[in-house]
Design an enzyme around this catalytic site. Structure first.
Site, PDB file in Angstrom:
ATOM      1  CG  LEU A  49      -1.937  -1.092   1.415  1.00 51.57           C
ATOM      2  CD1 LEU A  49      -2.657  -0.926   2.750  1.00 51.57           C
ATOM      3  CD2 LEU A  49      -2.942  -1.084   0.266  1.00 51.57           C
ATOM      4  CG  ASP A  50       0.492   4.478  -2.818  1.00 55.13           C
ATOM      5  OD1 ASP A  50       1.268   3.632  -3.286  1.00 55.13           O
ATOM      6  OD2 ASP A  50      -0.269   5.182  -3.503  1.00 55.13           O
ATOM      7  CE  LYS A  51       6.087   8.134   4.961  1.00 55.92           C
ATOM      8  NZ  LYS A  51       7.362   8.903   4.830  1.00 55.92           N
ATOM      9  CB  THR A  53      -2.952   3.840   1.084  1.00 56.96           C
ATOM     10  OG1 THR A  53      -2.829   4.657  -0.081  1.00 56.96           O
ATOM     11  CG2 THR A  53      -4.248   3.059   1.016  1.00 56.96           C
TER      12      THR A  53
END
Length: 223
Positions: A49-51, A53
């Protein structure tokens, strides 16, 4: 320590907070994987997951489950559902499709393979005629509507890097708090974090993992 959503002999599922990377950043800040492995050294990465998110993050505890889950993701057999708060409003009452191929951009960003003015808006969603780029499709449906923002459920049919963030920004409804693709200082988008939450992941037919939506998402819509 992170909240554990599910745990058995095969996998460990955590509720990832916003603001922490899954893997080590160049600056060496604490990351999810290193922290998890302190207590669960057998853990293996399945997806990212993105930082910014938050939400469902699955880690394998066996090589067999890692191989199984990796195949599911590679074959696009995993169903993922996110909730995002976006700027402005989109049509409610039906599922919309964002069909915009993506290309790598500058400085680690991604962009639609075409010009913004070439994006066509129709009743069923947004599309563009392009002979380049990687096919990228997102389904979107309104979840809640406020004065200047909207909460939407997003289902990425493909799994491109930053896909949901790029798609929302390029159709004119950037995700609130997105400093990379949006305008976070504007009234509609100002928020301390990226308002994107991985709320449900369905892996094959026997694994479904869910995470409750943080309260601030509803606060952002009503604000």
């Amino acid at each position: 320590m992170f909240d554990i959503l599910f745990q058995d002999e095969d996998c460990l599922v955590i509720d990832k907070p916003s603001g922490i990377s899954v893997l080590r950043d160049r600056d060496g800040s604490p990351n999810v994987f290193d922290i998890i492995r302190l207590q669960h050294p057998e853990s293996k990465l399945v997806h990212r997951l993105d930082k910014g998110t938050s939400g469902v993050l699955i880690l394998a505890r066996t090589k067999q489950f890692q191989a199984f889950a990796s195949r599911q993701f590679a074959r696009r057999e995993v169903r993922k559902f996110y909730v995002a708060v976006i700027s402005g409003h989109i049509a409610s009452g039906r599922t919309l499709t964002v069909d915009l191929p993506l290309n790598p951009g500058r400085k680690g960003r991604f962009r639609v393979a075409g010009l913004r003015e070439e994006i066509r808006t129709r009743r069923q969603g947004w599309s563009i005629e392009s002979n380049s780029g990687h096919p990228s499709i997102t389904r979107a449906r309104v979840f809640d509507t406020g004065r200047i923002r909207t909460a939407v459920v997003l289902q990425p049919i493909t799994g491109r890097t930053h896909q949901l963030r790029v798609h929302m920004a390029w159709i004119g409804h950037a995700i609130v708090g997105d400093s990379l693709y949006g305008t976070p200082k504007s009234l509609e988008q100002a928020w301390p974090r990226l308002l994107l939450h991985n709320t449900r992941v369905c892996l094959a037919s026997n694994y479904t993992f869910s995470s409750k939506l943080p309260k601030e998402f509803r606060e952002a819509v009503k604000g």
